[in-house]
Design a protein around this motif. Structure first.
Motif, PDB file in Angstrom:
ATOM      1  N   ILE A  13      42.470  31.403  55.290  1.00 58.53           N
ATOM      2  CA  ILE A  13      42.175  30.235  54.456  1.00 58.53           C
ATOM      3  C   ILE A  13      43.123  30.258  53.264  1.00 58.53           C
ATOM      4  CG2 ILE A  13      40.412  29.035  53.116  1.00 58.53           C
ATOM      5  CD1 ILE A  13      39.767  29.136  56.083  1.00 58.53           C
ATOM      6  N   ASP A  14      43.612  29.080  52.864  1.00 56.88           N
ATOM      7  CA  ASP A  14      44.528  29.007  51.722  1.00 56.88           C
ATOM      8  C   ASP A  14      43.907  29.676  50.498  1.00 56.88           C
ATOM      9  OD1 ASP A  14      46.507  27.707  53.084  1.00 56.88           O
ATOM     10  OD2 ASP A  14      45.873  25.706  52.481  1.00 56.88           O
ATOM     11  N   PRO A  15      44.691  30.471  49.768  1.00 52.56           N
ATOM     12  CA  PRO A  15      44.145  31.159  48.593  1.00 52.56           C
ATOM     13  C   PRO A  15      43.818  30.191  47.467  1.00 52.56           C
ATOM     14  CG  PRO A  15      46.528  31.423  48.691  1.00 52.56           C
ATOM     15  CD  PRO A  15      46.121  30.761  49.979  1.00 52.56           C
ATOM     16  N   LEU A  16      42.982  30.649  46.541  1.00 61.78           N
ATOM     17  CA  LEU A  16      42.666  29.845  45.367  1.00 61.78           C
ATOM     18  C   LEU A  16      43.906  29.707  44.487  1.00 61.78           C
ATOM     19  CD1 LEU A  16      39.240  31.415  44.267  1.00 61.78           C
ATOM     20  CD2 LEU A  16      39.604  29.363  45.641  1.00 61.78           C
ATOM     21  N   PHE A  21      40.987  30.650  40.532  1.00 63.33           N
ATOM     22  CA  PHE A  21      40.642  32.075  40.487  1.00 63.33           C
ATOM     23  C   PHE A  21      40.132  32.459  39.101  1.00 63.33           C
ATOM     24  CE2 PHE A  21      41.395  36.619  40.094  1.00 63.33           C
ATOM     25  CZ  PHE A  21      40.993  37.100  41.344  1.00 63.33           C
ATOM     26  N   ALA A  22      40.789  31.922  38.067  1.00 65.24           N
ATOM     27  CA  ALA A  22      40.355  32.219  36.689  1.00 65.24           C
ATOM     28  C   ALA A  22      38.955  31.672  36.426  1.00 65.24           C
ATOM     29  CB  ALA A  22      41.355  31.629  35.698  1.00 65.24           C
ATOM     30  N   ALA A  23      38.662  30.470  36.939  1.00 63.08           N
ATOM     31  CA  ALA A  23      37.337  29.880  36.764  1.00 63.08           C
ATOM     32  C   ALA A  23      36.278  30.716  37.480  1.00 63.08           C
ATOM     33  CB  ALA A  23      37.322  28.448  37.284  1.00 63.08           C
ATOM     34  N   LEU A  24      36.596  31.203  38.686  1.00 62.84           N
ATOM     35  CA  LEU A  24      35.656  32.054  39.423  1.00 62.84           C
ATOM     36  C   LEU A  24      35.423  33.356  38.667  1.00 62.84           C
ATOM     37  CD1 LEU A  24      33.988  32.707  41.952  1.00 62.84           C
ATOM     38  CD2 LEU A  24      36.090  33.555  43.022  1.00 62.84           C
ATOM     39  N   GLU A  25      36.467  33.913  38.109  1.00 58.24           N
ATOM     40  CA  GLU A  25      36.337  35.164  37.360  1.00 58.24           C
ATOM     41  C   GLU A  25      35.435  34.972  36.147  1.00 58.24           C
ATOM     42  OE1 GLU A  25      39.257  38.837  36.135  1.00 58.24           O
ATOM     43  OE2 GLU A  25      40.061  36.787  35.992  1.00 58.24           O
ATOM     44  N   SER A  30      30.111  35.902  33.579  1.00 63.41           N
ATOM     45  CA  SER A  30      28.996  35.381  32.784  1.00 63.41           C
ATOM     46  C   SER A  30      27.686  35.337  33.553  1.00 63.41           C
ATOM     47  CB  SER A  30      29.330  33.977  32.275  1.00 63.41           C
ATOM     48  OG  SER A  30      29.504  33.079  33.358  1.00 63.41           O
ATOM     49  N   GLU A  31      27.740  35.132  34.871  1.00 60.41           N
ATOM     50  CA  GLU A  31      26.519  34.930  35.649  1.00 60.41           C
ATOM     51  C   GLU A  31      26.275  36.011  36.696  1.00 60.41           C
ATOM     52  OE1 GLU A  31      26.611  31.051  37.342  1.00 60.41           O
ATOM     53  OE2 GLU A  31      27.230  30.073  35.491  1.00 60.41           O
ATOM     54  N   GLY A  32      27.285  36.864  36.929  1.00 57.23           N
ATOM     55  CA  GLY A  32      27.153  37.855  37.987  1.00 57.23           C
ATOM     56  C   GLY A  32      27.480  37.253  39.349  1.00 57.23           C
ATOM     57  N   CYS A  33      27.474  38.099  40.371  1.00 56.61           N
ATOM     58  CA  CYS A  33      27.773  37.657  41.734  1.00 56.61           C
ATOM     59  C   CYS A  33      26.462  37.277  42.423  1.00 56.61           C
ATOM     60  CB  CYS A  33      28.497  38.771  42.498  1.00 56.61           C
ATOM     61  SG  CYS A  33      29.095  38.254  44.122  1.00 56.61           S
ATOM     62  N   ARG A  34      26.165  35.976  42.436  1.00 59.77           N
ATOM     63  CA  ARG A  34      24.880  35.514  42.960  1.00 59.77           C
ATOM     64  C   ARG A  34      24.870  35.393  44.489  1.00 59.77           C
ATOM     65  NH1 ARG A  34      24.018  30.163  39.494  1.00 59.77           N
ATOM     66  NH2 ARG A  34      26.164  29.889  40.220  1.00 59.77           N
ATOM     67  N   ASP A  35      26.024  35.082  45.092  1.00 60.00           N
ATOM     68  CA  ASP A  35      26.099  34.897  46.548  1.00 60.00           C
ATOM     69  C   ASP A  35      26.539  36.193  47.222  1.00 60.00           C
ATOM     70  OD1 ASP A  35      25.412  32.195  46.303  1.00 60.00           O
ATOM     71  OD2 ASP A  35      27.503  31.641  45.907  1.00 60.00           O
ATOM     72  N   ALA A  36      25.836  36.555  48.282  1.00 56.25           N
ATOM     73  CA  ALA A  36      26.154  37.790  48.997  1.00 56.25           C
ATOM     74  C   ALA A  36      27.471  37.654  49.760  1.00 56.25           C
ATOM     75  CB  ALA A  36      25.027  38.134  49.963  1.00 56.25           C
ATOM     76  N   LEU A  44      35.072  42.464  55.918  1.00 56.67           N
ATOM     77  CA  LEU A  44      34.694  41.390  54.999  1.00 56.67           C
ATOM     78  C   LEU A  44      35.166  40.053  55.580  1.00 56.67           C
ATOM     79  CD1 LEU A  44      33.510  40.500  52.277  1.00 56.67           C
ATOM     80  CD2 LEU A  44      35.758  40.909  51.254  1.00 56.67           C
ATOM     81  N   VAL A  45      34.221  39.128  55.747  1.00 55.11           N
ATOM     82  CA  VAL A  45      34.529  37.819  56.322  1.00 55.11           C
ATOM     83  C   VAL A  45      34.624  36.752  55.248  1.00 55.11           C
ATOM     84  CG1 VAL A  45      33.677  35.990  57.844  1.00 55.11           C
ATOM     85  CG2 VAL A  45      33.475  38.391  58.534  1.00 55.11           C
ATOM     86  N   ASP A  46      33.677  36.742  54.338  1.00 62.27           N
ATOM     87  CA  ASP A  46      33.651  35.715  53.286  1.00 62.27           C
ATOM     88  C   ASP A  46      33.365  36.359  51.945  1.00 62.27           C
ATOM     89  OD1 ASP A  46      33.616  32.859  52.444  1.00 62.27           O
ATOM     90  OD2 ASP A  46      31.555  33.330  51.905  1.00 62.27           O
ATOM     91  N   GLY A  47      34.200  36.033  50.948  1.00 62.14           N
ATOM     92  CA  GLY A  47      34.001  36.567  49.606  1.00 62.14           C
ATOM     93  C   GLY A  47      35.117  37.483  49.150  1.00 62.14           C
ATOM     94  N   HIS A  48      36.329  37.287  49.669  1.00 65.04           N
ATOM     95  CA  HIS A  48      37.447  38.156  49.293  1.00 65.04           C
ATOM     96  C   HIS A  48      37.752  38.078  47.792  1.00 65.04           C
ATOM     97  CE1 HIS A  48      38.073  37.855  53.681  1.00 65.04           C
ATOM     98  NE2 HIS A  48      38.630  39.051  53.557  1.00 65.04           N
ATOM     99  N   ASN A  49      37.749  36.862  47.245  1.00 64.13           N
ATOM    100  CA  ASN A  49      38.041  36.719  45.822  1.00 64.13           C
ATOM    101  C   ASN A  49      36.929  37.330  44.975  1.00 64.13           C
ATOM    102  OD1 ASN A  49      40.565  35.064  45.928  1.00 64.13           O
ATOM    103  ND2 ASN A  49      39.213  33.610  46.952  1.00 64.13           N
ATOM    104  N   ARG A  50      35.661  37.075  45.352  1.00 66.64           N
ATOM    105  CA  ARG A  50      34.540  37.640  44.610  1.00 66.64           C
ATOM    106  C   ARG A  50      34.562  39.170  44.668  1.00 66.64           C
ATOM    107  NH1 ARG A  50      29.908  35.585  47.557  1.00 66.64           N
ATOM    108  NH2 ARG A  50      31.364  34.581  48.994  1.00 66.64           N
TER     109      ARG A  50
END
Length: 272
Positions: A13-16, A21-25, A30-36, A44-50
């Motif tokens: 998948i095209d990278p952010l 990426f800065a917005a995700l960081e 501020s909120e933690g990693c809410r999605d598993a 790892l299938v989904d969540g490489h940036n996280r």
């Protein structure tokens, strides 16, 4: 916990963008990693940036296993469907993903048909019942519907994939040029495409306009009146030529208005 990063999956998948990426960081800080994070075994299938951000800052995260995957193709299809449903994905990205899904499904259908044909030959003498009908192939309409674009736009995306220079593809992905304009510029030789991209938005618009205008039909040479034509016939001939010229000019102006309308819409949308 062991988590394996498959580089092919990370690049599937095209990278952010840097801003995304800065917005995700900022969000994770501020909120933690809410999605598993989604795993297939240790992969790892989904969540490489996280995952990379959580590792960098020591942010806790959870994982979940997807037990439905039977092959890497299943993983690819899941990733495609997951991203097709996201609002942040551009029309071009959705088109590319939907076309990838078509390739996978078409290959699977071909394999299933080959297996079914072999089974029918083997069972021909045994009086076996009719085989179940195969899943219908993915038509252009189905692919366009999955990508949420028109069939015409999907055709333009296919053309960009096949003939666009890497610089032009990057320009489409970054929003510098629209899909419609990029498909027109993709008709040019690669070096001219790269030069147009280097020239910026204005040069890209000009290149797209020149390609569109070059596709207009050539004006045929008018026929001369017969040598024995009367003055009235000559006058009628001249008037006929004038009407044809004015009609052509009208059609040209209509097309110019259409191009300007497209350019205005693209300018308002921030693309070329």
């Amino acid at each position: 916990m062991t988590i394996i990063i498959n580089e092919d999956l990370r690049a599937y998948i095209d990278p952010l963008t840097n801003d995304e990426f800065a917005a995700l960081e900022r969000s994770l800080l501020s909120e933690g990693c809410r999605d598993a994070l989604v795993l297939w075994g240790d992969i790892l299938v989904d969540g490489h940036n996280r995952y990379s951000i959580c590792q960098k800052h020591g942010i806790p995260f959870n994982t979940t296993q997807n037990h439905s995957f039977q092959s890497m193709e299943d993983v690819h299809l899941w990733m495609i469907d997951n991203h097709l449903g996201r609002r942040s994905v551009s029309d071009f990205q959705r088109g590319v993903l939907a076309l990838r899904k078509k390739e996978i499904i078409s290959a699977r259908l071909a394999q299933a048909q080959a297996r079914r044909a072999s089974a029918e030959l083997a069972d021909a003498g045994a009086g076996a019942g009719a085989a179940p009908e195969a899943e219908p192939p993915w038509t252009r309409e189905l692919v366009a519907r999955a990508a949420r674009v028109s069939s015409a736009t999907l055709g333009q995306i296919e053309k960009i994939q096949k003939t666009a220079a890497p610089e032009l593809v990057d320009a489409v992905k970054s929003g510098v040029i629209s899909i419609n304009a990029a498909a027109a510029v993709a008709s040019l030789p690669s070096e001219k495409q790269a030069a147009a991209v280097a020239g910026g938005r204005k040069e890209l618009r000009q290149a797209a306009r020149q390609v569109r205008e070059a596709r207009l039909p050539l004006r045929p040479e008018p026929e001369a009146p017969p040598s024995d034509a009367t003055p009235d016939q000559i006058r009628i001939h001249r008037l006929t030529l004038l009407v044809a010229e004015l009609t052509e000019e009208r059609d040209h102006l209509k097309k110019k208005v259409q191009h300007l309308t497209i350019a205005l819409a693209e300018a308002r949308g921030g693309t070329a």
